[in-house]
Design a protein around this motif. Structure first.
Motif, short mmCIF file in Angstrom:
data_model
loop_
_atom_site.label_atom_id
_atom_site.label_comp_id
_atom_site.label_asym_id
_atom_site.label_seq_id
_atom_site.Cartn_x
_atom_site.Cartn_y
_atom_site.Cartn_z
N GLU A 1 -33.48 105.83 -52.26
CA GLU A 1 -32.14 105.23 -52.25
C GLU A 1 -32.19 103.74 -51.93
OE1 GLU A 1 -29.78 107.43 -49.54
OE2 GLU A 1 -29.74 109.27 -50.75
N ASN B 1 -33.44 101.91 -54.84
CA ASN B 1 -32.37 101.74 -55.84
C ASN B 1 -31.40 100.61 -55.44
OD1 ASN B 1 -33.41 103.79 -57.45
ND2 ASN B 1 -32.21 105.39 -56.40
N ASP B 2 -31.03 100.64 -54.13
CA ASP B 2 -30.14 99.55 -53.66
C ASP B 2 -30.83 98.19 -53.80
OD1 ASP B 2 -28.28 101.45 -53.06
OD2 ASP B 2 -28.81 101.59 -50.92
N LEU C 1 -33.12 97.42 -55.95
CA LEU C 1 -33.14 97.04 -57.36
C LEU C 1 -31.80 96.49 -57.83
CD1 LEU C 1 -35.24 99.99 -58.88
CD2 LEU C 1 -35.97 97.63 -58.45
N GLU C 2 -30.70 97.05 -57.25
CA GLU C 2 -29.38 96.52 -57.60
C GLU C 2 -29.16 95.12 -57.02
OE1 GLU C 2 -26.54 99.31 -56.29
OE2 GLU C 2 -27.04 100.85 -57.77
N ASP C 3 -29.67 94.85 -55.79
CA ASP C 3 -29.44 93.55 -55.12
C ASP C 3 -30.43 92.47 -55.54
OD1 ASP C 3 -27.32 94.60 -53.80
OD2 ASP C 3 -28.47 95.15 -51.99
N LYS D 1 -28.81 89.68 -57.61
CA LYS D 1 -27.99 88.83 -56.75
C LYS D 1 -28.86 87.92 -55.88
CE LYS D 1 -24.25 92.24 -56.44
NZ LYS D 1 -23.45 93.07 -55.52
#
Length: 538
Positions: free
Chosen positions: A87, A90-91, A93-95, A98
């Motif tokens: 998890e 994944n977070d 990879l999302e950030d 940014k």
């Protein structure tokens, strides 16, 4: 070879693990080398071996069950942790985009900060020079307040060069704007100094500064100079007291003459006009700058003439003022502005008006006296004193018998004495006509007196009235005529006019018309027999 063998051994089970496992492959290879006997015993051996392994596993499990439990718990915890890690990954990879963008922004910002830091470092290293530049407007202001206009001009030129060379730098534009504001203050100070009492060197210096400022063109600079000096002259004239108009006029003449001459000297020295020099092609297309001063001078002289006309209205003596004004006009002859012809009509007008007013006053006084005067019971007086008959300008003693005539002749003499100090030749006809009209009025008043009192006249009263008429006709009138000829000698007037004295008499120039004057009382005068002056011819 092993694959078909495995398929024949395990027809219902086929797995890649059996196919590609090296141990299986080695075991099958070893199995292929057994004899039939060994092959028959091989299942039992394998079972026994399996039981031994199972017992070992059970013993191992019993001996190490805690380890297995811990391993299981650890595996379970590892599974949970790996889920959490997944998890987080994944977070992450999302950030990451940014974060990547933030890093790019940080890199950009840090680059700008670095540029500013370098600029600040350079500014700090050049702080002394920058401070000098920033203090230029204040220094300019100090120069102007202290009157150091040369330094101010040089400093302003330096700032303008900097601004033109570095026009893209906002600092130089701001400093140039501030200096231009102070520049206007300098202009006002120089113009205000021109409105004060200045010597020629100071005037040269101030106009030189104005020229270097390059704000005015040459004609505009001349106009500004003349306007400023006019302001100074007007201040001097406005400071004069008008309580006594004659004193005011005398001081006005002196102040105007002195200051106009000073301004003329300053203007000539500063602008160096040469009206006689030939015009070049460039000069012919521009304003004749010499006309500027002449127009201004004519304006100032016109203003002076207006003041002269106003103040002369109360004057009774014109000789001194006339001499001052004529000297004033003569002094400007060298600059081609001899305005004496403009002065003469003004003085002539006021001298005439003053003479007419004096004669009118004499007429009013006579009318007031004649109303109180009576000839009833008038006796022949005895006059004990006699005067020298050679004194041509002393009135006849016979006039003392009749005080209205005596006072009248005194008033007329006052008017003639004022006229005698400054007698314009142009007023000859007006003076004679005014005196004739006055004496005709006196004659009519005498006739009116006779008409009012003749019924009450005694013999003595009639004789007294006759003497009164004769005194007026034979004493007062010739005496007035004599006074006129003293002021305006016929020979002198005839020379000026280029005629003879006889022509003057025929045209009644400087001569009173006695017949018209005594016409109202001619019936009261005794008949005179004139001698026959004709000469017989054979």
């Amino acid at each position: 070879m092993s694959a078909p063998l495995l398929k024949s051994l395990f027809p219902n089970e086929e797995s890649e693990e059996w196919t590609f496992n090296n141990q299986n492959r080695e075991y099958l290879t070893k199995l292929g080398t057994y004899k039939i006997k060994n092959l028959k015993n091989e299942p039992d051996r394998l079972k026994q071996e399996a039981l031994i392994v199972q017992d070992q596993i059970q013993e191992l499990a019993i001996t190490n069950y805690k380890t297995f439990i811990e391993t299981a718990l650890c595996s379970q915890e590892l599974f949970f942790k790996f889920g959490v890690i997944e998890e987080k990954v994944n977070d992450l990879l999302e950030d990451v985009p940014k974060f990547e963008k933030s890093c790019e922004n940080f890199a950009t910002t840090s680059g700008e900060i670095n540029v500013l830091r370098k600029t600040d470092s350079t500014t700090l290293a050049k702080s002394a020079q920058i401070l000098e530049i920033l203090e230029i407007p204040q220094l300019m202001n100090s120069f102007i307040r202290d009157g150091l206009y040369e330094d101010a001009l040089e400093l302003c030129n330096y700032v303008r060069k900097l601004h033109s060379k570095h026009s893209d730098v906002p600092l130089f534009k701001t400093i140039n704007d501030d200096v231009n504001k102070v520049w206007i203050l300098m202009l006002h100070q120089l113009l205000s100094q021109l409105r004060q009492d200045l010597s020629l060197p100071k005037c040269l210096q101030i106009v030189g500064h104005l020229r270097r400022m390059e704000i005015f063109s040459e004609p505009e600079l001349r106009l500004k100079f003349l306007q400023a000096r006019s302001h100074w002259l007007e201040q001097q004239l406005n400071s004069l007291s008008r309580d006594d108009l004659i004193v005011h006029l005398t001081k006005t003449v002196e102040i105007t003459r002195v200051n106009l001459f000073n301004i003329l000297t300053q203007y000539t020295a500063i602008f160096n006009d040469d009206e006689h020099s030939p015009l070049t092609v460039s000069q012919s297309k521009t304003t004749n700058q010499n006309i500027i001063f002449k127009s201004w001078l004519q304006h100032r002289l016109s203003y002076f003439l207006v003041t002269l006309d106003e103040d002369l209205s109360t004057a009774t003596s014109f000789e001194t003022i006339f001499d001052q004004c004529m000297y004033f006009g003569f002094s400007f002859r060298k600059v081609g502005c001899d305005f004496r012809p403009w002065i003469i009509p003004i003085f002539t007008k006021h001298i005439h008006q003053n003479f007419v007013n004096s004669v009118t006053t004499a007429d009013r006084n006579f009318m007031r006296n004649i109303e109180k005067f009576t000839l009833i019971d008038k006796k022949t007086p005895s006059i004990p004193w006699k005067h020298n008959k050679d004194d041509e300008i002393r009135p006849p003693d016979n006039l003392l018998e009749f005080y209205p005539l005596a006072e009248y002749i005194n008033n007329i003499l006052n008017a003639l004495n004022q006229l005698r100090l400054c007698p314009p030749i142009a007023l000859i006809t007006e003076v004679v006509e005014t005196l004739e009209a006055s004496m005709v009025l006196i004659a009519k008043s005498l006739q009116k007196l006779y008409s009012q009192e003749q019924q009450a006249f005694s013999v003595n009263s009639k004789d007294a009235f006759t003497r009164l008429c004769m005194c007026f006709s034979d004493d007062l009138l010739p005496f007035v005529q004599k006074c006129i000829h003293i002021i305006y000698p016929p020979s002198h007037i005839a020379t000026k006019l280029g005629v003879s004295v006889k022509v003057l008499q025929e045209e009644s120039i400087t001569f009173l018309n006695k017949d018209d004057i005594v016409a109202p009382i001619s019936h009261s005068l005794p008949v005179r027999i004139e001698p026959d002056l004709t000469v017989e011819t054979n």
